[in-house]
Scaffold this motif. Structure first.
Motif, PDB file in Angstrom:
ATOM      1  N   LYS A 215     -46.024  36.728  65.896  1.00  0.00           N
ATOM      2  CA  LYS A 215     -44.552  36.931  65.944  1.00  0.00           C
ATOM      3  C   LYS A 215     -44.009  35.591  66.331  1.00  0.00           C
ATOM      4  O   LYS A 215     -44.582  34.759  66.795  1.00  0.00           O
ATOM      5  CB  LYS A 215     -44.391  37.878  67.432  1.00  0.00           C
ATOM      6  CG  LYS A 215     -43.000  38.026  67.706  1.00  0.00           C
ATOM      7  CD  LYS A 215     -42.512  39.489  67.654  1.00  0.00           C
ATOM      8  CE  LYS A 215     -41.161  39.798  67.396  1.00  0.00           C
ATOM      9  NZ  LYS A 215     -40.940  41.172  66.842  1.00  0.00           N
ATOM     10  N   LEU A 217     -40.520  34.184  67.260  1.00  0.00           N
ATOM     11  CA  LEU A 217     -39.291  34.597  67.868  1.00  0.00           C
ATOM     12  C   LEU A 217     -38.558  33.431  68.262  1.00  0.00           C
ATOM     13  O   LEU A 217     -38.772  32.733  69.229  1.00  0.00           O
ATOM     14  CB  LEU A 217     -39.862  35.377  69.188  1.00  0.00           C
ATOM     15  CG  LEU A 217     -38.779  36.072  70.042  1.00  0.00           C
ATOM     16  CD1 LEU A 217     -38.120  37.359  69.152  1.00  0.00           C
ATOM     17  CD2 LEU A 217     -39.246  36.508  71.299  1.00  0.00           C
ATOM     18  N   SER A 239     -35.231  41.029  78.083  1.00  0.00           N
ATOM     19  CA  SER A 239     -35.778  41.600  76.558  1.00  0.00           C
ATOM     20  C   SER A 239     -36.806  40.734  76.082  1.00  0.00           C
ATOM     21  O   SER A 239     -37.703  41.308  75.351  1.00  0.00           O
ATOM     22  CB  SER A 239     -34.459  42.055  76.088  1.00  0.00           C
ATOM     23  OG  SER A 239     -33.746  40.731  75.658  1.00  0.00           O
ATOM     24  N   TYR A 240     -36.523  39.409  76.199  1.00  0.00           N
ATOM     25  CA  TYR A 240     -37.548  38.520  75.475  1.00  0.00           C
ATOM     26  C   TYR A 240     -39.032  38.505  76.192  1.00  0.00           C
ATOM     27  O   TYR A 240     -39.764  38.518  75.371  1.00  0.00           O
ATOM     28  CB  TYR A 240     -37.108  37.046  75.447  1.00  0.00           C
ATOM     29  CG  TYR A 240     -36.114  36.801  74.543  1.00  0.00           C
ATOM     30  CD1 TYR A 240     -35.877  36.891  73.215  1.00  0.00           C
ATOM     31  CD2 TYR A 240     -34.720  35.824  75.095  1.00  0.00           C
ATOM     32  CE1 TYR A 240     -35.061  36.490  72.450  1.00  0.00           C
ATOM     33  CE2 TYR A 240     -33.882  35.244  74.122  1.00  0.00           C
ATOM     34  CZ  TYR A 240     -33.863  35.719  72.915  1.00  0.00           C
ATOM     35  OH  TYR A 240     -33.018  35.382  72.111  1.00  0.00           O
ATOM     36  N   SER A 242     -40.033  41.358  77.749  1.00  0.00           N
ATOM     37  CA  SER A 242     -40.700  42.496  77.098  1.00  0.00           C
ATOM     38  C   SER A 242     -41.362  42.373  75.883  1.00  0.00           C
ATOM     39  O   SER A 242     -42.364  43.186  75.520  1.00  0.00           O
ATOM     40  CB  SER A 242     -39.894  43.849  77.197  1.00  0.00           C
ATOM     41  OG  SER A 242     -38.767  43.710  78.278  1.00  0.00           O
ATOM     42  N   ILE A 243     -40.431  41.744  74.828  1.00  0.00           N
ATOM     43  CA  ILE A 243     -41.038  41.719  73.513  1.00  0.00           C
ATOM     44  C   ILE A 243     -42.336  40.769  73.414  1.00  0.00           C
ATOM     45  O   ILE A 243     -43.379  41.306  72.919  1.00  0.00           O
ATOM     46  CB  ILE A 243     -40.047  40.855  72.624  1.00  0.00           C
ATOM     47  CG1 ILE A 243     -38.686  41.820  72.377  1.00  0.00           C
ATOM     48  CG2 ILE A 243     -40.678  40.682  71.334  1.00  0.00           C
ATOM     49  CD1 ILE A 243     -37.488  40.990  71.725  1.00  0.00           C
ATOM     50  N   LEU A 244     -42.443  39.864  74.243  1.00  0.00           N
ATOM     51  CA  LEU A 244     -43.610  38.931  74.192  1.00  0.00           C
ATOM     52  C   LEU A 244     -44.843  39.646  75.010  1.00  0.00           C
ATOM     53  O   LEU A 244     -45.888  39.481  74.430  1.00  0.00           O
ATOM     54  CB  LEU A 244     -43.184  37.649  75.000  1.00  0.00           C
ATOM     55  CG  LEU A 244     -42.478  36.667  74.172  1.00  0.00           C
ATOM     56  CD1 LEU A 244     -41.914  35.618  75.030  1.00  0.00           C
ATOM     57  CD2 LEU A 244     -42.990  36.365  72.810  1.00  0.00           C
ATOM     58  N   LYS A 246     -45.361  42.857  75.269  1.00  0.00           N
ATOM     59  CA  LYS A 246     -45.944  43.862  74.301  1.00  0.00           C
ATOM     60  C   LYS A 246     -46.897  43.456  73.420  1.00  0.00           C
ATOM     61  O   LYS A 246     -47.855  43.925  73.130  1.00  0.00           O
ATOM     62  CB  LYS A 246     -44.711  44.694  73.598  1.00  0.00           C
ATOM     63  CG  LYS A 246     -45.214  45.842  73.158  1.00  0.00           C
ATOM     64  CD  LYS A 246     -43.869  46.616  72.437  1.00  0.00           C
ATOM     65  CE  LYS A 246     -44.550  47.625  71.543  1.00  0.00           C
ATOM     66  NZ  LYS A 246     -45.451  46.997  70.504  1.00  0.00           N
ATOM     67  N   GLU A 247     -46.339  41.978  72.806  1.00  0.00           N
ATOM     68  CA  GLU A 247     -47.225  41.667  71.804  1.00  0.00           C
ATOM     69  C   GLU A 247     -48.601  41.090  72.067  1.00  0.00           C
ATOM     70  O   GLU A 247     -49.597  41.409  71.808  1.00  0.00           O
ATOM     71  CB  GLU A 247     -46.491  40.380  71.381  1.00  0.00           C
ATOM     72  CG  GLU A 247     -45.160  40.921  70.303  1.00  0.00           C
ATOM     73  CD  GLU A 247     -45.551  41.602  68.879  1.00  0.00           C
ATOM     74  OE1 GLU A 247     -46.685  41.378  68.459  1.00  0.00           O
ATOM     75  OE2 GLU A 247     -44.736  42.089  68.435  1.00  0.00           O
TER      76      GLU A 247
END
Ligand code: ADP
Ligand code: MG
Length: 256
Positions: A215, A217, A239-240, A242-244, A246-247
């Motif tokens: 990713k 980002l 939200s950043y 959570s994205i990270l 999850k990855e």
């Protein structure tokens, strides 16, 4: 688009030893623009330190190439988890080591050392030996030593991980402020996602070994001009995160 300060093109690297070959990086490509603050995160053992040592020129890619558009390669600063201060030198003489061994020590370096030692609360400790200072103070001294070489590109390999949490917050906020105000291009490896979000303009998530880019980002916080501590309260922060998360969690769930 401007010429990037760093251009990694299809970089591969493996370690060879008696037990065989370990492919650490495979066909990795990315660019960093001048003035950008990039953070790299990824599972432990995925190849992050390997990548940074290739960028620093300590080893060379097996395949692909790394192009660094800085004329004077001595202006690449490299700061590691351990402070690597010399115990037999005072803090001041440790800080002045770079210009001294390059035979370029000038009154300008002395003045800058005075200012940074003061800014970092180390002026009263400058004639002490490293063993007389706390971990956080030593890490700040190591940063001053790096900054005295006027780096154009600063490579930071988990530089705060030996520090306790409060010192880490303080030192990382300091360093973030200095890097941004002096417009240095920086690449920070960290396992602390909050640290990455609060400091970086962009975050690359690497996969498990052999590292590839999972990713890329860009980070835009609406509290951008605030300190990294305040950045943690920006509305976009969670939200950043959570994205990270999850990855990264995704990578840990994969078996080899
Ligand atoms: P990271 O910094 O992401 O934790 P490294 O870049 O240090 O990972 O290491 C990547 C992989 O290469 C790991 O699996 C590690 O065991 C291996 N490795 C690192 N250094 C050596 C070495 N000197 N010899 C053999 N394998 C190594
Ligand atoms: Mg590492």
């Amino acid at each position: 688009m401007n010429q990037p300060i760093l251009d990694c093109r299809n970089v591969s690297y493996s370690y060879h030893n008696l037990s065989g070959e370990t492919l650490a990086l495979s066909n990795l490509s990315f660019q960093v623009q001048a003035g950008e603050f990039l953070s790299i995160v990824g599972p432990s053992g995925c190849g992050k330190s390997t990548l940074l040592s290739l960028i620093a020129g300590l080893s060379h890619p097996e395949e692909g190439e790394i192009i660094i558009n800085i004329e004077d390669k001595s202006r690449i600063g490299y700061m590691l988890q351990q402070d690597h201060l010399f115990e037999w030198r005072s803090i001041r003489r440790n800080v002045l080591l770079g210009p001294e061994i390059n035979h370029i020590l000038s009154s300008e370096h002395q003045t800058l050392a005075d200012r940074l030692l003061k800014d970092y609360g180390l002026d009263k400790f400058q004639y002490k030996r490293p063993c007389e200072l706390s971990g956080g103070m030593k890490q700040r001294a190591a940063l001053i030593r790096t900054m005295l070489m006027h780096p154009k590109l600063l490579l930071l390999d988990e530089p705060f991980s030996a520090l306790d949490y409060q010192t880490r917050l303080m030192v990382s906020a300091d360093i973030g402020r200095i890097i941004k105000s002096s417009k240095i291009t920086a690449i920070l490896i960290t396992h602390d996602l909050s640290e990455a979000i609060s400091l970086a303009d962009r975050i690359i998530v690497l996969s498990k070994r052999p590292a590839r880019i999972k990713k890329d980002l860009p980070i835009h916080l609406t509290l951008k001009d605030q300190t990294p501590l305040a950045a943690r309260n920006a509305p976009e922060f969670s939200s950043y995160f959570s994205i990270l998360w999850k990855e990264i969690a995704d990578e840990y769930q994969k078996t080899n």
